[in-house]
Design a protein around this motif. Sequence first.
Motif, PDB file in Angstrom:
ATOM      1  N   ASP A  21       0.828  -1.203   0.000  1.00 17.49           N
ATOM      2  CA  ASP A  21       0.000   0.000   0.000  1.00 17.49           C
ATOM      3  C   ASP A  21       0.866   1.257   0.000  1.00 17.49           C
ATOM      4  O   ASP A  21       0.611   2.207  -0.738  1.00 17.49           O
ATOM      5  CB  ASP A  21      -0.903   0.004   1.238  1.00 17.49           C
ATOM      6  CG  ASP A  21      -2.013  -1.032   1.164  1.00 17.49           C
ATOM      7  OD1 ASP A  21      -2.035  -1.802   0.192  1.00 17.49           O
ATOM      8  OD2 ASP A  21      -2.851  -1.059   2.077  1.00 17.49           O
ATOM      9  N   ALA A  22       1.884   1.257   0.854  1.00 10.93           N
ATOM     10  CA  ALA A  22       2.745   2.436   0.975  1.00 10.93           C
ATOM     11  C   ALA A  22       3.478   2.738  -0.328  1.00 10.93           C
ATOM     12  O   ALA A  22       3.563   3.893  -0.755  1.00 10.93           O
ATOM     13  CB  ALA A  22       3.750   2.240   2.114  1.00 10.93           C
ATOM     14  N   GLN A  23       4.007   1.703  -0.970  1.00 13.91           N
ATOM     15  CA  GLN A  23       4.746   1.913  -2.219  1.00 13.91           C
ATOM     16  C   GLN A  23       3.854   2.508  -3.300  1.00 13.91           C
ATOM     17  O   GLN A  23       4.251   3.440  -4.017  1.00 13.91           O
ATOM     18  CB  GLN A  23       5.340   0.581  -2.689  1.00 13.91           C
ATOM     19  CG  GLN A  23       6.495   0.097  -1.831  1.00 13.91           C
ATOM     20  CD  GLN A  23       6.919  -1.316  -2.184  1.00 13.91           C
ATOM     21  OE1 GLN A  23       6.133  -2.121  -2.682  1.00 13.91           O
ATOM     22  NE2 GLN A  23       8.182  -1.618  -1.925  1.00 13.91           N
ATOM     23  N   THR A  24       2.649   1.991  -3.433  1.00  6.85           N
ATOM     24  CA  THR A  24       1.728   2.519  -4.440  1.00  6.85           C
ATOM     25  C   THR A  24       1.358   3.960  -4.140  1.00  6.85           C
ATOM     26  O   THR A  24       1.319   4.808  -5.040  1.00  6.85           O
ATOM     27  CB  THR A  24       0.447   1.661  -4.504  1.00  6.85           C
ATOM     28  OG1 THR A  24       0.787   0.313  -4.801  1.00  6.85           O
ATOM     29  CG2 THR A  24      -0.506   2.186  -5.569  1.00  6.85           C
ATOM     30  N   LEU A  25       1.114   4.252  -2.869  1.00  6.03           N
ATOM     31  CA  LEU A  25       0.709   5.602  -2.493  1.00  6.03           C
ATOM     32  C   LEU A  25       1.843   6.600  -2.710  1.00  6.03           C
ATOM     33  O   LEU A  25       1.619   7.721  -3.183  1.00  6.03           O
ATOM     34  CB  LEU A  25       0.256   5.608  -1.032  1.00  6.03           C
ATOM     35  CG  LEU A  25      -0.811   6.630  -0.654  1.00  6.03           C
ATOM     36  CD1 LEU A  25      -2.074   6.397  -1.475  1.00  6.03           C
ATOM     37  CD2 LEU A  25      -1.134   6.539   0.830  1.00  6.03           C
ATOM     38  N   LEU A  26       3.060   6.209  -2.370  1.00  5.77           N
ATOM     39  CA  LEU A  26       4.215   7.094  -2.570  1.00  5.77           C
ATOM     40  C   LEU A  26       4.411   7.419  -4.043  1.00  5.77           C
ATOM     41  O   LEU A  26       4.631   8.568  -4.429  1.00  5.77           O
ATOM     42  CB  LEU A  26       5.483   6.454  -1.995  1.00  5.77           C
ATOM     43  CG  LEU A  26       5.896   6.903  -0.581  1.00  5.77           C
ATOM     44  CD1 LEU A  26       4.860   6.452   0.454  1.00  5.77           C
ATOM     45  CD2 LEU A  26       7.260   6.315  -0.219  1.00  5.77           C
ATOM     46  N   THR A  27       4.335   6.400  -4.875  1.00  8.60           N
ATOM     47  CA  THR A  27       4.524   6.591  -6.317  1.00  8.60           C
ATOM     48  C   THR A  27       3.425   7.458  -6.908  1.00  8.60           C
ATOM     49  O   THR A  27       3.680   8.368  -7.706  1.00  8.60           O
ATOM     50  CB  THR A  27       4.558   5.235  -7.035  1.00  8.60           C
ATOM     51  OG1 THR A  27       5.613   4.432  -6.492  1.00  8.60           O
ATOM     52  CG2 THR A  27       4.781   5.421  -8.527  1.00  8.60           C
ATOM     53  N   THR A  28       2.177   7.178  -6.502  1.00 11.12           N
ATOM     54  CA  THR A  28       1.028   7.907  -7.048  1.00 11.12           C
ATOM     55  C   THR A  28       1.093   9.388  -6.721  1.00 11.12           C
ATOM     56  O   THR A  28       0.920  10.250  -7.595  1.00 11.12           O
ATOM     57  CB  THR A  28      -0.283   7.314  -6.484  1.00 11.12           C
ATOM     58  OG1 THR A  28      -0.403   5.963  -6.913  1.00 11.12           O
ATOM     59  CG2 THR A  28      -1.478   8.114  -6.953  1.00 11.12           C
ATOM     60  N   THR A  29       1.328   9.724  -5.451  1.00  6.76           N
ATOM     61  CA  THR A  29       1.343  11.131  -5.043  1.00  6.76           C
ATOM     62  C   THR A  29       2.541  11.875  -5.626  1.00  6.76           C
ATOM     63  O   THR A  29       2.456  13.080  -5.903  1.00  6.76           O
ATOM     64  CB  THR A  29       1.339  11.250  -3.509  1.00  6.76           C
ATOM     65  OG1 THR A  29       2.385  10.419  -2.960  1.00  6.76           O
ATOM     66  CG2 THR A  29       0.003  10.782  -2.942  1.00  6.76           C
ATOM     67  N   LYS A  30       3.649  11.155  -5.807  1.00 13.02           N
ATOM     68  CA  LYS A  30       4.819  11.787  -6.416  1.00 13.02           C
ATOM     69  C   LYS A  30       4.539  12.121  -7.874  1.00 13.02           C
ATOM     70  O   LYS A  30       4.857  13.220  -8.356  1.00 13.02           O
ATOM     71  CB  LYS A  30       6.036  10.863  -6.316  1.00 13.02           C
ATOM     72  CG  LYS A  30       7.338  11.505  -6.762  1.00 13.02           C
ATOM     73  CD  LYS A  30       7.768  12.638  -5.828  1.00 13.02           C
ATOM     74  CE  LYS A  30       9.148  13.169  -6.169  1.00 13.02           C
ATOM     75  NZ  LYS A  30       9.554  14.284  -5.280  1.00 13.02           N
ATOM     76  N   ASP A  31       3.929  11.190  -8.594  1.00  9.96           N
ATOM     77  CA  ASP A  31       3.644  11.388 -10.022  1.00  9.96           C
ATOM     78  C   ASP A  31       2.578  12.456 -10.245  1.00  9.96           C
ATOM     79  O   ASP A  31       2.692  13.267 -11.172  1.00  9.96           O
ATOM     80  CB  ASP A  31       3.186  10.067 -10.652  1.00  9.96           C
ATOM     81  CG  ASP A  31       4.322   9.063 -10.759  1.00  9.96           C
ATOM     82  OD1 ASP A  31       5.490   9.465 -10.614  1.00  9.96           O
ATOM     83  OD2 ASP A  31       4.027   7.866 -10.977  1.00  9.96           O
ATOM     84  N   MET A  32       1.548  12.458  -9.405  1.00  5.53           N
ATOM     85  CA  MET A  32       0.421  13.357  -9.638  1.00  5.53           C
ATOM     86  C   MET A  32       0.623  14.742  -9.034  1.00  5.53           C
ATOM     87  O   MET A  32       0.209  15.743  -9.614  1.00  5.53           O
ATOM     88  CB  MET A  32      -0.864  12.743  -9.066  1.00  5.53           C
ATOM     89  CG  MET A  32      -1.400  11.569  -9.856  1.00  5.53           C
ATOM     90  SD  MET A  32      -3.008  11.030  -9.238  1.00  5.53           S
ATOM     91  CE  MET A  32      -3.490   9.883 -10.541  1.00  5.53           C
ATOM     92  N   LEU A  33       1.246  14.790  -7.843  1.00  2.57           N
ATOM     93  CA  LEU A  33       1.304  16.059  -7.112  1.00  2.57           C
ATOM     94  C   LEU A  33       2.721  16.549  -6.833  1.00  2.57           C
ATOM     95  O   LEU A  33       2.910  17.644  -6.314  1.00  2.57           O
ATOM     96  CB  LEU A  33       0.554  15.905  -5.776  1.00  2.57           C
ATOM     97  CG  LEU A  33      -0.937  15.605  -5.893  1.00  2.57           C
ATOM     98  CD1 LEU A  33      -1.484  15.098  -4.565  1.00  2.57           C
ATOM     99  CD2 LEU A  33      -1.688  16.847  -6.343  1.00  2.57           C
ATOM    100  N   ASN A  34       3.711  15.719  -7.137  1.00  2.00           N
ATOM    101  CA  ASN A  34       5.118  16.052  -6.918  1.00  2.00           C
ATOM    102  C   ASN A  34       5.408  16.331  -5.435  1.00  2.00           C
ATOM    103  O   ASN A  34       6.116  17.274  -5.084  1.00  2.00           O
ATOM    104  CB  ASN A  34       5.531  17.258  -7.764  1.00  2.00           C
ATOM    105  CG  ASN A  34       7.044  17.380  -7.890  1.00  2.00           C
ATOM    106  OD1 ASN A  34       7.760  16.384  -7.832  1.00  2.00           O
ATOM    107  ND2 ASN A  34       7.534  18.596  -8.065  1.00  2.00           N
ATOM    108  N   ILE A  35       4.835  15.485  -4.578  1.00  2.00           N
ATOM    109  CA  ILE A  35       5.090  15.591  -3.142  1.00  2.00           C
ATOM    110  C   ILE A  35       5.628  14.249  -2.640  1.00  2.00           C
ATOM    111  O   ILE A  35       5.577  13.237  -3.347  1.00  2.00           O
ATOM    112  CB  ILE A  35       3.814  15.945  -2.355  1.00  2.00           C
ATOM    113  CG1 ILE A  35       2.745  14.869  -2.572  1.00  2.00           C
ATOM    114  CG2 ILE A  35       3.314  17.325  -2.733  1.00  2.00           C
ATOM    115  CD1 ILE A  35       1.542  15.032  -1.667  1.00  2.00           C
TER     116      ILE A  35
END
Length: 273
Positions: free
Chosen positions: A182-196
């Motif tokens: 869960d953490a890996q997917t969430l980290l990747t998603t927020t980085k790609d979409m919001l650059n955070i």
Amino acid sequence: MILKKQTYRPDKPVNPFIGALLFLIAIILLAITGPLGFVYGIFHSLFTRGIKGIGEYLLKIAISVDQLGNVIMQHLMNVLWTNKNGYKFGNRDETISSALGRNKKLGTLTAAGRLMDKILDIIDPDHSLNSIDYYVEPSEDIIDHLAWIHFKDKQILCLKKLGTDADFYFIPKGIRLEGETDAQTLLTTTKDMLNIDIDSLSMEFIGIFEAQALGKKPGILSRMTCYTAMHSGEFLPDSELYEIAWLTYDQKDKLSEVDQLIFDILHQNGLLS
């Protein structure tokens, strides 16, 4: 609380002869060792946990038999109990009651399916709805999403995909790739979409929600496993792809069905104005 969930992997192609052989071996072993194992299990449960232990042991067997029935009778139940737009029976990790409940939520039960549901409700009120297993392994009929929930002044962060005519928004989410936590997917998603950058140690589980997937054929569900988490960095989405919006509850009609369910729960809990 961070939950570890199974990732859907398509079954490998199996030689029909090997499949038939393994089936026969399983049946033979069950016939020979099953009765002995059952009797031993009853006495072991009785002497270690008493009558309560026997009840728990029998419940586990009942769930396993139910899952077996969901596989064995899948084609028949898909014809008799749900219409062509319904969620399909047959997931090896799911009980019949769970699949029945998903179809009840979707409104895709046939007359025979509704009758079976009413019979179960007499025995156990809201049986099928309470039996829905949101931790069942994802299948081709369930799209496994991870979503990041972020609030500001009782508004929730959403995104709009640019280049579309529709005034449509969505909660930041991504599809879990094979082997990801869960953490890996969430980290990747927020980085790609919001650059955070999400602080995975601060992740707090909100809930799991399911509804008809947007833009997919009827019966395909979108499952959203939702977390809040602290982050670092400013929101800098790709200006050519996404636009940030802070939405309130009365704007939920601009969202997909599953996002609307999330808005409902957050509003009921006083987190969303």
